[in-house]
Write a protein that holds these residues in place. Structure first.
Motif, PDB file in Angstrom:
ATOM      1  N   UNK A  76      89.031   9.063   9.821  1.00  0.00           N
ATOM      2  CA  UNK A  76      87.883   8.880  10.711  1.00  0.00           C
ATOM      3  C   UNK A  76      88.369   8.915  12.151  1.00  0.00           C
ATOM      4  N   UNK A  77      87.690   9.703  12.989  1.00  0.00           N
ATOM      5  CA  UNK A  77      88.070   9.839  14.391  1.00  0.00           C
ATOM      6  C   UNK A  77      86.919   9.387  15.270  1.00  0.00           C
ATOM      7  N   UNK A  78      87.266   9.023  16.479  1.00  0.00           N
ATOM      8  CA  UNK A  78      86.251   8.585  17.428  1.00  0.00           C
ATOM      9  C   UNK A  78      85.402   9.764  17.878  1.00  0.00           C
ATOM     10  N   UNK A  79      84.168   9.472  18.238  1.00  0.00           N
ATOM     11  CA  UNK A  79      83.284  10.532  18.722  1.00  0.00           C
ATOM     12  C   UNK A  79      83.813  11.138  20.016  1.00  0.00           C
ATOM     13  N   UNK A  80      84.644  10.415  20.762  1.00  0.00           N
ATOM     14  CA  UNK A  80      85.212  10.933  21.996  1.00  0.00           C
ATOM     15  C   UNK A  80      86.270  12.003  21.731  1.00  0.00           C
ATOM     16  N   UNK A  81      86.848  12.002  20.547  1.00  0.00           N
ATOM     17  CA  UNK A  81      87.901  12.953  20.202  1.00  0.00           C
ATOM     18  C   UNK A  81      87.375  14.126  19.374  1.00  0.00           C
ATOM     19  N   UNK A  82      86.089  14.098  19.035  1.00  0.00           N
ATOM     20  CA  UNK A  82      85.531  15.126  18.173  1.00  0.00           C
ATOM     21  C   UNK A  82      85.566  16.500  18.831  1.00  0.00           C
ATOM     22  N   UNK A  83      85.460  16.548  20.161  1.00  0.00           N
ATOM     23  CA  UNK A  83      85.419  17.840  20.848  1.00  0.00           C
ATOM     24  C   UNK A  83      86.725  18.606  20.709  1.00  0.00           C
ATOM     25  N   UNK A  84      87.836  17.932  20.468  1.00  0.00           N
ATOM     26  CA  UNK A  84      89.138  18.597  20.358  1.00  0.00           C
ATOM     27  C   UNK A  84      89.500  18.944  18.924  1.00  0.00           C
ATOM     28  N   UNK A  85      88.569  18.741  17.972  1.00  0.00           N
ATOM     29  CA  UNK A  85      88.845  19.013  16.558  1.00  0.00           C
ATOM     30  C   UNK A  85      87.854  20.054  16.067  1.00  0.00           C
ATOM     31  N   UNK A  86      88.359  21.038  15.330  1.00  0.00           N
ATOM     32  CA  UNK A  86      87.498  22.094  14.792  1.00  0.00           C
ATOM     33  C   UNK A  86      87.928  22.389  13.357  1.00  0.00           C
ATOM     34  N   UNK A  87      87.039  22.968  12.600  1.00  0.00           N
ATOM     35  CA  UNK A  87      87.343  23.325  11.213  1.00  0.00           C
ATOM     36  C   UNK A  87      88.394  24.430  11.179  1.00  0.00           C
ATOM     37  N   UNK A  88      89.383  24.267  10.315  1.00  0.00           N
ATOM     38  CA  UNK A  88      90.488  25.208  10.234  1.00  0.00           C
ATOM     39  C   UNK A  88      91.646  24.869  11.144  1.00  0.00           C
ATOM     40  N   UNK A  89      91.517  23.834  11.974  1.00  0.00           N
ATOM     41  CA  UNK A  89      92.587  23.444  12.888  1.00  0.00           C
ATOM     42  C   UNK A  89      93.791  22.928  12.107  1.00  0.00           C
ATOM     43  N   UNK A  90      94.987  23.256  12.577  1.00  0.00           N
ATOM     44  CA  UNK A  90      96.214  22.828  11.904  1.00  0.00           C
ATOM     45  C   UNK A  90      96.445  21.339  12.118  1.00  0.00           C
ATOM     46  N   UNK A  91      96.993  20.688  11.111  1.00  0.00           N
ATOM     47  CA  UNK A  91      97.316  19.269  11.176  1.00  0.00           C
ATOM     48  C   UNK A  91      98.699  19.060  10.575  1.00  0.00           C
ATOM     49  N   UNK A  92      99.339  17.987  10.995  1.00  0.00           N
ATOM     50  CA  UNK A  92     100.621  17.572  10.428  1.00  0.00           C
ATOM     51  C   UNK A  92     100.404  16.247   9.715  1.00  0.00           C
ATOM     52  N   UNK A  93     100.824  16.185   8.467  1.00  0.00           N
ATOM     53  CA  UNK A  93     100.628  14.986   7.647  1.00  0.00           C
ATOM     54  C   UNK A  93     101.997  14.470   7.211  1.00  0.00           C
ATOM     55  N   UNK A  94     102.230  13.190   7.422  1.00  0.00           N
ATOM     56  CA  UNK A  94     103.444  12.519   6.952  1.00  0.00           C
ATOM     57  C   UNK A  94     103.048  11.445   5.949  1.00  0.00           C
TER      58      UNK A  94
END
Length: 435
Positions: A272-290
Motif C-alpha cells: 500500500x502506497x500513499x496517495x502522494x506517491x501514486x503519481x510516480x507509479x504506473x502499471x508495468x513499472x520495474x520494482x526491486x523486491x528483497x
C-alpha cells in the motif's frame, strides 16, 4: 738540576697517558653518535613519505542522492484455487499432500460414486425408452403418409368417375341419381384425404414431442454423468498443494473444501502506497523486491495492478507487484520489501569531501568545482599521481553531490585528502582506499 729534569720528565709521561686516554674516549663516543647505513636509508624513506599527502581513493559509481522508499508486503502465489466437492460422498483416496506439485487435470482425490453410477444407469435406461417411443411415432407418421397417398388416389378415381357420369347424364345415357351418387363419392374422397393429411400432422407432432423428451432425457443423462465425474476431483491449475483440508474416510457435502492449490510460477506481493506517491507509479513499472528469507538475493518484477480505490481511512492505494519464481524457491507468506524503480536518470554521485574547496571560480561557483583523479598508469598499490579535473555539479543531499559532467563511472578519484593537493601531486593511498 737533575732532580728538576726528572720531575719534568715524569710529568710529561703523565700528560702523554692522559691525552691518549682522552683520545680513546672521544673515539668511542664518536662511533656511537654516527648513523649507520640502514638507519640513514630508513630516515630517507620516512622523509619521502612525509612529503606525500595521504588520501582516501574511491571508484566513481552511478546512484541516487536519496534512497527510494521501501514498502513491506507478504508473498503469495500468482493464483490460488480452492478445490471443493460438488457432490455428496465419502472420500475413498487422496493422491497428494501439502507441498506436492500437481499438473493441470491431475486427479487429487476420489469420492464414492456408487449412487452416482446408479443414477446414470437409470437416466440412460429412460433415454433408451424414449428413443423407442420416437421410433414408434415415426412409424405412425409413415403409415399416415401412406394412407394419404391411398386417399389421394381414391379421390382422383372418384373425380374421374364424377366427370364421366356428368357427361353421360348430359347425353341422357344415365339417370340423374347415378350422377349424384358419383358426386357424393368424390366429396367423400376429399374428406378422407383431408383426414389422412391431418393424421400425418398429428403423428408428426407426436414424433416432435417424443424427440423433445429424448433431448430432455439426454440432458438428464449428461447431468448424471457430470455428477458422476465430480466424484473424481482434478487440479484446475498447475502448481503446488498449499493445504489439505480433509482425509480419506471423511463424508463430504457439496462445497466442502478438499485441497488448496497455488500457482507459484510467479509470486505476487501486495503493498500500500500513499496517495502522494501514486503519481510516480504506473502499471508495468520495474520494482526491486528483497526477501528476508533470501538476504543475499534481490528480485526484479513489475507493477501488475493498481487499485482504483483508496482506503478511505488512511488514504492508501493497494498496489500489486509480480516477480518471477522460475526455480520455485519462493513460497507463500514471506516478508517482502519492495522498492519502486525511479525513472529519473542515475548520475555519478561522489561525497562532497571529494570537491576541492578553492577550485571553483566566477559566477558559476555553485555549479563547477574540481576533483582530483588518479592518473592512469601511475598508480601502485600504495601511491600514485593525481590530476585536477573540472566537473559540473548537480543537486546535493546527505553529504553527496551529483556530477553532471567531467567524471565517468569507474574512474578512481580522491574522496578525502589529508592535505592540500595540486595538479600532478604524488599521494599515498590510505588503508581505507578502494583497490
Amino acid at each position: 738540576m737533575l732532580l728538576v729534569f726528572r720531575d719534568i720528565q715524569s710529568k710529561g709521561s703523565f700528560f702523554r697517558v692522559l691525552f691518549f686516554s682522552l683520545g680513546i674516549i672521544v673515539s668511542l663516543t664518536g662511533c656511537n653518535t654516527l648513523p649507520s647505513e640502514s638507519e640513514a636509508s630508513a630516515q630517507q624513506r620516512q622523509s619521502s613519505e612525509n612529503q606525500t599527502t595521504p588520501v582516501d581513493i574511491a571508484t566513481a559509481r552511478t546512484g541516487r542522492l536519496t534512497e527510494q522508499p521501501e514498502y513491506t508486503g507478504t508473498t503469495a502465489p500468482a493464483r490460488e484455487v480452492s478445490l471443493r466437492s460438488q457432490v455428496t460422498g465419502q472420500v475413498l483416496n487422496m493422491t497428494v499432500d501439502i507441498g506436492d506439485p500437481v499438473n493441470q487435470g491431475q486427479t487429487v482425490a476420489r469420492l464414492d460414486d456408487a449412487l452416482l453410477v446408479s443414477a446414470v444407469n437409470q437416466a440412460e435406461a429412460e433415454l433408451a425408452s424414449l428413443r423407442a417411443a420416437v421410433a414408434r411415432a415415426q412409424n405412425q407418421v409413415s403409415n399416415a403418409q401412406a394412407q394419404v397417398e391411398r386417399s389421394r388416389l381414391e379421390l382422383q378415381q372418384a373425380q374421374a368417375d364424377l366427370a364421366r357420369q356428368q357427361r353421360l347424364l348430359q347425353e341422357g345415357a344415365v339417370p340423374a341419381q347415378q350422377a349424384e351418387q358419383a358426386r357424393t363419392e368424390a366429396q367423400t374422397a376429399v374428406q378422407i384425404l383431408r383426414a389422412a393429411q391431418e393424421q400425418v400432422r398429428t403423428e408428426q407432432q407426436a414424433v416432435a414431442a417424443a424427440q423433445s423428451q429424448v433431448t430432455a432425457q439426454q440432458a438428464v443423462v449428461a447431468q448424471a454423468r457430470r455428477q458422476q465425474s465430480y466424484a473424481r476431483l482434478t487440479a484446475p491449475i498447475a502448481g503446488k498443494v498449499m493445504q489439505r483440508l480433509t482425509e480419506v474416510g471423511n463424508f463430504v457435502q457439496p462445497n466442502t473444501e478438499i485441497v488448496r492449490i497455488g500457482d507459484f510460477s510467479r509470486i505476487q506481493v501486495n503493498v500500500e502506497v500513499s496517495e502522494l506517491e501514486l503519481a510516480s507509479i504506473r502499471q508495468g513499472q520495474a520494482v526491486t523486491v528483497r526477501l528476508d528469507a533470501f538476504p543475499d538475493e534481490s528480485f526484479t518484477g513489475e507493477v501488475s495492478r493498481i487499485s482504483p480505490a483508496a482506503d478511505q481511512t488512511a488514504r492508501l492505494i493497494p498496489i500489486q507487484v509480480v516477480i518471477p519464481n522460475n526455480n520455485g524457491q519462493i513460497g507463500s507468506g514471506l516478508l517482502a520489501r519492495v522498492q519502486f524503480e525511479s525513472e529519473v536518470t542515475q548520475r555519478v554521485v561522489v561525497p562532497q569531501t571529494a570537491l576541492s574547496p578553492n577550485a571553483a571560480q566566477g559566477t558559476r561557483q555553485e555549479q563547477e568545482s574540481t576533483i582530483f583523479v588518479v592518473a592512469e598508469g601511475t598508480a601502485t598499490e600504495k601511491e600514485g599521481t593525481v590530476t585536477a579535473r573540472s566537473v559540473t555539479l548537480g543537486e546535493s543531499a546527505n553529504g553527496q553531490v551529483e556530477i553532471l559532467s567531467g567524471l565517468q563511472a569507474g574512474e578512481r578519484f580522491v574522496a578525502r585528502s589529508g592535505g592540500t593537493l595540486t595538479d600532478g601531486a604524488t599521494v599515498r593511498f590510505s588503508i581505507l582506499s578502494e583497490s
